[in-house]
Design a protein around this motif. Structure first.
Motif, mmCIF file in Angstrom:
data_model
loop_
_atom_site.group_PDB
_atom_site.id
_atom_site.type_symbol
_atom_site.label_atom_id
_atom_site.label_comp_id
_atom_site.label_asym_id
_atom_site.label_seq_id
_atom_site.Cartn_x
_atom_site.Cartn_y
_atom_site.Cartn_z
ATOM 1 N N SER A 73 -48.361 -3.362 26.547
ATOM 2 C CA SER A 73 -47.609 -4.606 26.544
ATOM 3 C C SER A 73 -48.275 -5.600 27.470
ATOM 4 C CB SER A 73 -46.162 -4.344 27.005
ATOM 5 O OG SER A 73 -45.380 -5.521 26.985
ATOM 6 N N CYS A 74 -47.991 -6.889 27.257
ATOM 7 C CA CYS A 74 -48.462 -7.909 28.185
ATOM 8 C C CYS A 74 -47.503 -9.086 28.171
ATOM 9 C CB CYS A 74 -49.888 -8.363 27.884
ATOM 10 S SG CYS A 74 -50.140 -9.163 26.284
ATOM 11 N N ILE A 75 -47.619 -9.909 29.221
ATOM 12 C CA ILE A 75 -46.786 -11.095 29.340
ATOM 13 C C ILE A 75 -47.578 -12.185 30.036
ATOM 14 C CG2 ILE A 75 -45.748 -10.307 31.527
ATOM 15 C CD1 ILE A 75 -43.115 -11.665 30.554
ATOM 16 N N SER A 76 -47.470 -13.395 29.512
ATOM 17 C CA SER A 76 -48.178 -14.527 30.098
ATOM 18 C C SER A 76 -47.294 -15.211 31.139
ATOM 19 C CB SER A 76 -48.564 -15.526 29.019
ATOM 20 O OG SER A 76 -49.597 -15.025 28.221
ATOM 21 N N SER A 77 -47.900 -15.690 32.190
ATOM 22 C CA SER A 77 -47.135 -16.360 33.239
ATOM 23 C C SER A 77 -46.741 -17.772 32.843
ATOM 24 C CB SER A 77 -47.940 -16.392 34.535
ATOM 25 O OG SER A 77 -49.130 -17.134 34.354
ATOM 26 N N ASN A 115 -44.888 -15.545 26.968
ATOM 27 C CA ASN A 115 -45.190 -14.922 25.690
ATOM 28 C C ASN A 115 -45.527 -13.448 25.897
ATOM 29 O OD1 ASN A 115 -45.384 -15.484 22.850
ATOM 30 N ND2 ASN A 115 -47.559 -15.006 23.013
ATOM 31 N N THR A 116 -45.067 -12.608 24.978
ATOM 32 C CA THR A 116 -45.232 -11.169 25.156
ATOM 33 C C THR A 116 -45.874 -10.507 23.945
ATOM 34 O OG1 THR A 116 -43.021 -10.711 24.281
ATOM 35 C CG2 THR A 116 -43.222 -10.985 26.666
ATOM 36 N N TYR A 117 -46.347 -9.309 24.186
ATOM 37 C CA TYR A 117 -46.897 -8.458 23.135
ATOM 38 C C TYR A 117 -46.441 -7.029 23.412
ATOM 39 C CZ TYR A 117 -50.146 -5.171 21.048
ATOM 40 O OH TYR A 117 -50.686 -4.096 20.396
ATOM 41 N N TYR A 118 -46.164 -6.292 22.340
ATOM 42 C CA TYR A 118 -45.852 -4.873 22.446
ATOM 43 C C TYR A 118 -46.638 -4.103 21.399
ATOM 44 C CZ TYR A 118 -41.779 -6.411 25.132
ATOM 45 O OH TYR A 118 -40.950 -6.984 26.057
ATOM 46 N N TYR A 139 -54.540 -15.055 28.189
ATOM 47 C CA TYR A 139 -53.261 -15.463 27.613
ATOM 48 C C TYR A 139 -52.801 -14.355 26.676
ATOM 49 C CZ TYR A 139 -49.672 -17.953 25.053
ATOM 50 O OH TYR A 139 -48.477 -18.312 24.479
ATOM 51 N N CYS A 140 -51.581 -13.903 26.885
ATOM 52 C CA CYS A 140 -51.013 -12.856 26.049
ATOM 53 C C CYS A 140 -50.583 -13.476 24.729
ATOM 54 C CB CYS A 140 -49.833 -12.200 26.769
ATOM 55 S SG CYS A 140 -49.075 -10.851 25.865
ATOM 56 N N SER A 141 -51.421 -13.333 23.724
ATOM 57 C CA SER A 141 -51.220 -14.048 22.472
ATOM 58 C C SER A 141 -50.338 -13.314 21.489
ATOM 59 C CB SER A 141 -52.581 -14.292 21.811
ATOM 60 O OG SER A 141 -53.164 -13.051 21.454
ATOM 61 N N GLY A 142 -50.065 -12.023 21.757
ATOM 62 C CA GLY A 142 -49.259 -11.289 20.801
ATOM 63 C C GLY A 142 -50.070 -10.524 19.790
ATOM 64 N N TYR A 143 -51.392 -10.495 19.971
ATOM 65 C CA TYR A 143 -52.255 -9.815 19.008
ATOM 66 C C TYR A 143 -52.950 -8.596 19.604
ATOM 67 C CZ TYR A 143 -51.436 -13.810 16.021
ATOM 68 O OH TYR A 143 -50.843 -14.778 15.250
ATOM 69 N N ALA A 152 -52.112 -13.597 32.865
ATOM 70 C CA ALA A 152 -51.185 -12.629 32.283
ATOM 71 C C ALA A 152 -51.287 -11.288 33.000
ATOM 72 C CB ALA A 152 -51.486 -12.431 30.796
ATOM 73 N N ILE A 153 -50.213 -10.538 32.885
ATOM 74 C CA ILE A 153 -50.198 -9.148 33.335
ATOM 75 C C ILE A 153 -50.036 -8.256 32.118
ATOM 76 C CG2 ILE A 153 -48.800 -7.408 34.518
ATOM 77 C CD1 ILE A 153 -48.455 -9.287 36.812
#
Length: 127
Positions: A49-53, A57-60, A103-107, A33-34
Motif C-alpha cells: 500500500s502507499c499514500i501520498s502526502s 491518494n492511496t493504493y492497495y 506520488y502514489c498514483s494507484g497503479y 509518499a509513504i
C-alpha cells in the motif's frame, strides 16, 4: 535523507487485527509518499500500500484490498497501516518506505521508487 521509525507488529490469530506505524523525520519527510512493503520468508519484497502526502491518494495491492487501510497524519509525519481480517499468508516482515519525489498514483509501487526505509517489523498470523 529521511529517517523512518516503525512500530507495531507481532503475533496474531487468523482474523485478528494489527496496526503498524511509521514515523518519518527529516527535512523532506512531509513530501512525497509513504509506502508499505512486506517480505515473506524466501520471497521477494512486495508492495502492499502507499499514500501520498499532497492529496492522500492511496493504493492497495489486490491481496489486501478491503482488509488493510493506510492513513497518514501529516502533522506528525506518521503513516499507519491498519490490518484487519489477517490471514496466515499475510505473515512476513513489513517495511515502510518514503520518497519525497514519489506520488502514489494507484497503479502499484516498487522498491526502486523509494529512497528511505524503515527497520522492518515482523507480523505473524498463526493459530
Amino acid at each position: 535523507q529521511v529517517q523512518l521509525a516503525q512500530s507495531g507488529g507481532g503475533l496474531v490469530q487468523p482474523g485478528g487485527s494489527l496496526r503498524l506505524s511509521c514515523a518519518a523525520s527529516g527535512s523532506t519527510a512531509g513530501y512525497g509518499a509513504i509506502g508499505w512493503f512486506r517480505q515473506a520468508s524466501g520471497k521477494e519484497r512486495e508492495g502492499v500500500s502507499c499514500i501520498s502526502s499532497s492529496d492522500g491518494n492511496t493504493y492497495y495491492a489486490d491481496s489486501v484490498k478491503g482488509r488493510f487501510t493506510i492513513s497518514r497524519d501529516n502533522a506528525k509525519n506518521t503513516a499507519y497501516l491498519q490490518m484487519n481480517g489477517l490471514k496466515p499468508e499475510d505473515t512476513g516482515a513489513y517495511y515502510c518506505a518514503h520518497d519525497p519525489d514519489y506520488y502514489c498514483s494507484g497503479y502499484g509501487l516498487e522498491t526502486d521508487d523509494f529512497g528511505s526505509w524503515g527497520q522492518g517489523t515482523q507480523v505473524t498470523v498463526s493459530s
